[in-house]
Design a protein around this motif. Sequence first.
Motif, PDB file in Angstrom:
ATOM      1  N   LYS A  74      11.630 -11.839  -0.706  1.00 40.05           N
ATOM      2  CA  LYS A  74      11.230 -12.849  -0.704  1.00 40.05           C
ATOM      3  C   LYS A  74      11.091 -13.464  -2.499  1.00 40.05           C
ATOM      4  O   LYS A  74      11.609 -14.224  -2.442  1.00 40.05           O
ATOM      5  N   ILE A  75      10.892 -12.315  -2.826  1.00 43.82           N
ATOM      6  CA  ILE A  75      10.590 -12.562  -4.905  1.00 43.82           C
ATOM      7  C   ILE A  75      11.905 -12.216  -5.416  1.00 43.82           C
ATOM      8  O   ILE A  75      11.796 -11.320  -6.526  1.00 43.82           O
ATOM      9  N   HIS A  76      12.754 -12.096  -4.971  1.00 41.86           N
ATOM     10  CA  HIS A  76      14.306 -11.819  -5.184  1.00 41.86           C
ATOM     11  C   HIS A  76      14.073 -10.133  -6.553  1.00 41.86           C
ATOM     12  O   HIS A  76      14.699 -10.419  -7.497  1.00 41.86           O
ATOM     13  N   ARG A  77      13.732  -8.935  -5.812  1.00 39.05           N
ATOM     14  CA  ARG A  77      13.911  -8.315  -6.328  1.00 39.05           C
ATOM     15  C   ARG A  77      13.679  -6.672  -5.616  1.00 39.05           C
ATOM     16  O   ARG A  77      13.859  -6.741  -4.504  1.00 39.05           O
ATOM     17  N   LYS A  78      14.399  -6.171  -6.590  1.00 34.18           N
ATOM     18  CA  LYS A  78      14.779  -3.965  -5.572  1.00 34.18           C
ATOM     19  C   LYS A  78      13.606  -3.894  -5.297  1.00 34.18           C
ATOM     20  O   LYS A  78      12.951  -3.463  -5.852  1.00 34.18           O
ATOM     21  N   LEU A  79      13.316  -3.240  -4.240  1.00 31.25           N
ATOM     22  CA  LEU A  79      12.715  -2.440  -3.577  1.00 31.25           C
ATOM     23  C   LEU A  79      12.586  -1.423  -4.162  1.00 31.25           C
ATOM     24  O   LEU A  79      13.869  -0.374  -3.830  1.00 31.25           O
ATOM     25  N   VAL A  80      11.583  -0.358  -4.348  1.00 31.03           N
ATOM     26  CA  VAL A  80      11.286   0.801  -4.759  1.00 31.03           C
ATOM     27  C   VAL A  80      10.611   1.522  -4.675  1.00 31.03           C
ATOM     28  O   VAL A  80       9.114   0.577  -4.711  1.00 31.03           O
ATOM     29  N   ILE A  81      10.605   2.656  -3.667  1.00 34.46           N
ATOM     30  CA  ILE A  81       8.918   3.209  -3.064  1.00 34.46           C
ATOM     31  C   ILE A  81       8.450   4.588  -3.966  1.00 34.46           C
ATOM     32  O   ILE A  81       9.801   5.714  -3.602  1.00 34.46           O
ATOM     33  N   LYS A  82       8.014   5.039  -4.060  1.00 35.26           N
ATOM     34  CA  LYS A  82       7.293   6.565  -4.941  1.00 35.26           C
ATOM     35  C   LYS A  82       6.579   6.404  -4.324  1.00 35.26           C
ATOM     36  O   LYS A  82       5.397   6.467  -4.073  1.00 35.26           O
ATOM     37  N   LYS A  83       6.233   8.164  -4.175  1.00 36.57           N
ATOM     38  CA  LYS A  83       5.871   8.846  -3.278  1.00 36.57           C
ATOM     39  C   LYS A  83       4.280   9.707  -4.172  1.00 36.57           C
ATOM     40  O   LYS A  83       4.636  10.058  -4.650  1.00 36.57           O
ATOM     41  N   ILE A  84       3.636   8.791  -3.704  1.00 36.40           N
ATOM     42  CA  ILE A  84       2.164   9.578  -4.442  1.00 36.40           C
ATOM     43  C   ILE A  84       1.234   9.466  -4.026  1.00 36.40           C
ATOM     44  O   ILE A  84       1.056   9.366  -3.058  1.00 36.40           O
ATOM     45  N   SER A  85       0.822  10.461  -4.074  1.00 41.15           N
ATOM     46  CA  SER A  85      -1.351  10.934  -3.182  1.00 41.15           C
ATOM     47  C   SER A  85      -1.981   9.935  -3.298  1.00 41.15           C
ATOM     48  O   SER A  85      -1.922   9.280  -4.216  1.00 41.15           O
ATOM     49  N   TRP A  86      -3.168   9.805  -1.886  1.00 39.09           N
ATOM     50  CA  TRP A  86      -3.633   9.085  -2.141  1.00 39.09           C
ATOM     51  C   TRP A  86      -4.549   8.619  -3.590  1.00 39.09           C
ATOM     52  O   TRP A  86      -4.575   7.276  -3.933  1.00 39.09           O
ATOM     53  N   GLU A  87      -5.161  10.248  -4.474  1.00 38.38           N
ATOM     54  CA  GLU A  87      -6.072   9.684  -4.765  1.00 38.38           C
ATOM     55  C   GLU A  87      -5.527   9.561  -6.419  1.00 38.38           C
ATOM     56  O   GLU A  87      -6.173   8.713  -7.548  1.00 38.38           O
ATOM     57  N   GLY A  88      -4.008   9.816  -6.583  1.00 32.25           N
ATOM     58  CA  GLY A  88      -2.912   9.957  -7.234  1.00 32.25           C
ATOM     59  C   GLY A  88      -2.458   7.617  -7.636  1.00 32.25           C
ATOM     60  O   GLY A  88      -1.967   7.414  -8.678  1.00 32.25           O
ATOM     61  N   LEU A  89      -3.052   6.942  -6.781  1.00 30.48           N
ATOM     62  CA  LEU A  89      -2.403   5.923  -6.303  1.00 30.48           C
ATOM     63  C   LEU A  89      -3.122   4.698  -7.365  1.00 30.48           C
ATOM     64  O   LEU A  89      -1.810   4.034  -8.454  1.00 30.48           O
ATOM     65  N   PRO A  90      -4.299   4.373  -7.833  1.00 33.51           N
ATOM     66  CA  PRO A  90      -4.890   3.296  -8.839  1.00 33.51           C
ATOM     67  C   PRO A  90      -4.388   4.230  -9.828  1.00 33.51           C
ATOM     68  O   PRO A  90      -4.344   3.228 -10.612  1.00 33.51           O
TER      69      PRO A  90
END
Length: 272
Positions: A74-90
Motif C-alpha cells: 500500500k505504501i509502494h515499497r519493497k518489503l524486507v524482513i530482518k530476523k532480530i532477537s526480541w531484546e534487539g528489536l528496539p
Amino acid sequence: MKKVLIMLMMSTLILSGCTTTRNTEDNFIVGMEAAYQPFNWQAIKRGSSGVYLDGGAGIADGYDVVIASKIAKKIHRKLVIKKISWEGLPSALESGEIDAIIAGMTASPEREKGMDFTTPYYSSEMVMIVRKNSKQAHYDSVDQFKGSKVMGQKNTNYDTIIDQIKGVKHQTPKATYPELVMALRTGDADGVTAELPVATGICKANKELSIVKFKPGKGFDIDTTVSIGLKNNSRKTELFKDVQRALDSISQEERVKIMEEAVNRAPLYQDQ
C-alpha cells in the motif's frame, strides 16, 4: 595467479550473498524475531504468504508477515524482513537498521519512551496454558494460581503480569515458547501465560496441554493489543502517516481472517 583470482571472485560472491539490505526510501524494512507463532515464525517452505528473510536466513511467515506485506504494498515499497532477537528489536529501530517493528509488540508506557506506535493492529485475550490432567486445568480465576509455579516469556508483559497473582511462585522466565512448553512438560511450571492465538497453536500441537480462560473480571489486568513500532519522534513523518493509513485500510474482518489462517498453517511447536 589464476587460482588466486578465482578464489577472490568466489569470496566476493559469498560475501555479497550474506550482506543485508540497507535502509532506503524504496524499502520497508521490518524487524521481528520469527519465533512467536502465529504472529511470526521461521518457515521451511515459502508458501503463498512467506517472505524471504534478509541476509539469506530462511523464510518468515505468520500474521505479522502478512500485515507487513499488505502495508508495504500500500505504501509502494519493497518489503524486507530482518530476523532480530526480541531484546534487539528496539535498538535496531533506534539505529535505523529497520524502519518498523511488527512483532506482536504491545505499546507499553516504557516502550513509548523510545518509539512511536501506530494504533493496534490486533487485540487478543490473555490466558494460561496448563497440563490437561492438572488441578490448574479446572481454574477460571488467576487468584486460584496462588502457590502454583507460573512462568512467562522473558522481557515481555506476559512475565511481569505474573506478580498480579498473590502468593504465586513466579518462575524464571524463558526466552521462547518452545522452552516454556518444555517447562510445562517437565513440571518446572504449572502454568504459562500466553495470548489466546499463541496458546491455541501450542495446545493444537501438544494434546496433553490445555487452555485456561478466565471469567470476566477474574483475569489479568493487561493490555493485549499489539501495535507497529516506528522510530521515536517520527509521528509527523510521511512514513509514519503512510504506515498508519495503510493499516487503517485493513478492515477488522480481514485482520481476524488473517489470524485464523495464520493459526491454521503455523508449524507445530512440538516439531520445532
